[in-house]
Design a protein around this motif. Structure first.
Motif, PDB file in Angstrom:
ATOM      1  N   ALA A 174      -3.987   3.827  -6.264  1.00  0.00           N
ATOM      2  CA  ALA A 174      -3.476   5.129  -6.098  1.00  0.00           C
ATOM      3  C   ALA A 174      -3.999   6.102  -7.236  1.00  0.00           C
ATOM      4  O   ALA A 174      -3.866   5.387  -8.323  1.00  0.00           O
ATOM      5  N   GLY A 175      -3.919   7.210  -7.253  1.00  0.00           N
ATOM      6  CA  GLY A 175      -4.024   8.008  -8.328  1.00  0.00           C
ATOM      7  C   GLY A 175      -5.478   7.888  -9.094  1.00  0.00           C
ATOM      8  O   GLY A 175      -6.419   7.744  -8.337  1.00  0.00           O
ATOM      9  N   VAL A 186      -5.053  -2.693  -3.737  1.00  0.00           N
ATOM     10  CA  VAL A 186      -4.579  -1.429  -3.456  1.00  0.00           C
ATOM     11  C   VAL A 186      -4.612  -0.522  -4.662  1.00  0.00           C
ATOM     12  O   VAL A 186      -4.183  -1.011  -5.907  1.00  0.00           O
ATOM     13  N   ALA A 198       0.888  -1.452  -0.035  1.00  0.00           N
ATOM     14  CA  ALA A 198       0.075  -0.124   0.062  1.00  0.00           C
ATOM     15  C   ALA A 198       0.684   1.181   0.089  1.00  0.00           C
ATOM     16  O   ALA A 198       0.575   2.154  -0.730  1.00  0.00           O
ATOM     17  N   GLU A 199       1.831   1.183   0.730  1.00  0.00           N
ATOM     18  CA  GLU A 199       2.789   2.449   0.933  1.00  0.00           C
ATOM     19  C   GLU A 199       3.557   2.524  -0.456  1.00  0.00           C
ATOM     20  O   GLU A 199       3.611   3.746  -0.949  1.00  0.00           O
ATOM     21  N   ARG A 212      -8.940   0.006 -11.911  1.00  0.00           N
ATOM     22  CA  ARG A 212      -9.593  -1.013 -10.724  1.00  0.00           C
ATOM     23  C   ARG A 212     -10.158  -2.445 -11.901  1.00  0.00           C
ATOM     24  O   ARG A 212     -10.108  -3.366 -11.541  1.00  0.00           O
ATOM     25  N   VAL A 243       2.721   1.557  -3.633  1.00  0.00           N
ATOM     26  CA  VAL A 243       1.709   2.101  -4.510  1.00  0.00           C
ATOM     27  C   VAL A 243       1.414   3.503  -4.365  1.00  0.00           C
ATOM     28  O   VAL A 243       1.477   4.283  -5.311  1.00  0.00           O
ATOM     29  N   ASP A 244       1.219   3.901  -3.180  1.00  0.00           N
ATOM     30  CA  ASP A 244       0.865   5.230  -2.914  1.00  0.00           C
ATOM     31  C   ASP A 244       2.184   6.193  -3.254  1.00  0.00           C
ATOM     32  O   ASP A 244       1.831   7.333  -4.067  1.00  0.00           O
ATOM     33  N   GLN A 245       3.070   5.918  -3.185  1.00  0.00           N
ATOM     34  CA  GLN A 245       4.339   6.596  -3.298  1.00  0.00           C
ATOM     35  C   GLN A 245       4.721   6.745  -4.782  1.00  0.00           C
ATOM     36  O   GLN A 245       5.037   7.676  -5.259  1.00  0.00           O
ATOM     37  N   ALA A 249       2.285   6.449  -7.103  1.00  0.00           N
ATOM     38  CA  ALA A 249       1.635   7.506  -7.751  1.00  0.00           C
ATOM     39  C   ALA A 249       1.973   8.996  -7.410  1.00  0.00           C
ATOM     40  O   ALA A 249       2.003   9.827  -8.208  1.00  0.00           O
ATOM     41  N   LYS A 250       2.404   9.296  -6.238  1.00  0.00           N
ATOM     42  CA  LYS A 250       2.817  10.425  -5.924  1.00  0.00           C
ATOM     43  C   LYS A 250       4.078  11.038  -6.860  1.00  0.00           C
ATOM     44  O   LYS A 250       4.175  12.055  -7.396  1.00  0.00           O
ATOM     45  N   ASP A 251       4.962  10.204  -7.105  1.00  0.00           N
ATOM     46  CA  ASP A 251       6.198  10.279  -7.796  1.00  0.00           C
ATOM     47  C   ASP A 251       5.885  10.729  -9.220  1.00  0.00           C
ATOM     48  O   ASP A 251       6.434  11.544  -9.924  1.00  0.00           O
TER      49      ASP A 251
END
Length: 311
Positions: free
Chosen positions: A53-54, A51, A5-6, A202, A8-10, A12-14
């Motif tokens: 993101a984005g 999980v 989870a962390e 998804r 995938v989130d990171q 997407a942010k990058d």
């Protein structure tokens, strides 16, 4: 191993702040309107963890990712007929190459280049009724994703039909060689509409889960394909799923995957995970630039690589 989870989130942010995003498929007018700023990522693990993101729930045109589902549908009807029409070798040429098709007597190298996909679609097009062919592929996708709301984007389909002259040339050339047996117009209509299916990351990740589970849909327990066929489809995705960049993708990411010029990629880590990523900007070979980078980072951090004995 990283926390999924962390990670995938990171990622997407990058990716949201990455300046070089590639170029959208502007040769299809409707796709030219899509902003390259979008990025979505969904990973579903074998134990059911999901999980995201984005822009994970924003529908996009899956384009050539649809070739995977058309192939599954055609193989279910008559596998021998599929392999009589198309080969199973990497092309090494652009996805819409005419030169290679002419040099090889009208038989496409594999079912994931445009000529091969059109030949496969001809088997699904139900003679002269493109609605039946599109309907069959759409029903399969909806069943796999567990979502009856998935539909064809009519504006994209019209845009493709209006500008798809090279695909029409491929189809007529194969018709002249007897590779296409039905109506060229019906086959092309089916093909343009299947490419215009709109899905979110998804939905796409859910639709691909059967390929990480040896052909079994984990949501229903239904055998979509046999374990042997699932293995072979994954092999084709690894060797042919990214056109003339398939070797580079295997080198960098090491997973079976199918890309589309809408910017989507569906990737499979057999027995481990199913991943869908979307970023509309493309590389020179027509594959999502940031999608490939995101998958390389995700697969590396999680150890999801078919060449990794522990992955």
């Amino acid at each position: 191993m990283a926390d999924l989870a962390e990670l995938v989130d990171q990622i997407a942010k990058d990716m949201a702040t990455t300046p070089e995003r590639g170029r959208v498929a502007d040769y299809i007018p409707e796709l030219a309107k899509v902003s390259p700023a979008h990025f979505g990522l969904v990973a579903i693990t074998a134990d059911g963890q999901e999980v995201a993101a984005g822009d994970a729930d924003l529908p996009f045109s899956i384009q050539s990712v649809s070739k995977l589902f058309a192939l599954v549908e055609a193989l279910g009807r008559n596998a021998d007929a599929v392999w009589a029409r198309v080969g199973r070798e990497p092309s090494g040429s652009a996805f819409n190459s005419i030169v290679q098709l002419e040099a090889e007597g009208g038989r496409p190298r594999n079912p994931f280049i445009n000529a091969g996909a059109i030949a496969v679609t001809d088997l699904v097009a139900a003679g002269d009724d493109p609605r039946a062919g599109v309907g069959a592929i759409l029903r399969l996708v909806r069943r796999l994703a567990g979502d009856d709301g998935i539909s064809v984007d009519g504006a994209v389909a019209y845009s493709e039909a209006a500008t798809g002259h090279r695909n029409a040339a491929l189809a007529h050339f194969m018709k002249a060689h007897g590779v296409i047996t039905g109506s060229v117009d019906a086959t092309l209509s089916t093909y343009f509409h299947q490419c215009a299916i709109a899905m979110s990351c998804r939905q796409l990740a859910r639709a691909g889960r059967f390929l990480m589970h040896g052909g079994i849909d984990p949501a229903s327990g239904e055998a979509i394909v046999s374990p042997e066929r699932a293995r072979r489809i994954n092999a084709l995705m690894l060797t042919c799923g990214h056109y003339d960049a398939s070797g580079e993708f295997a080198f960098r990411v090491g997973l079976p995957a199918k890309s589309g010029v809408g910017g989507g990629i569906l990737a499979i880590a057999p027995g481990r995970a199913c991943i869908a990523v979307w970023s509309p900007g493309l590389s020179a070979q027509g594959n999502s630039l940031l999608g490939t980078a995101a998958l390389e980072r995700l697969a590396g951090a999680m150890g999801w690589n078919v060449f990794n004995p522990d992955g």
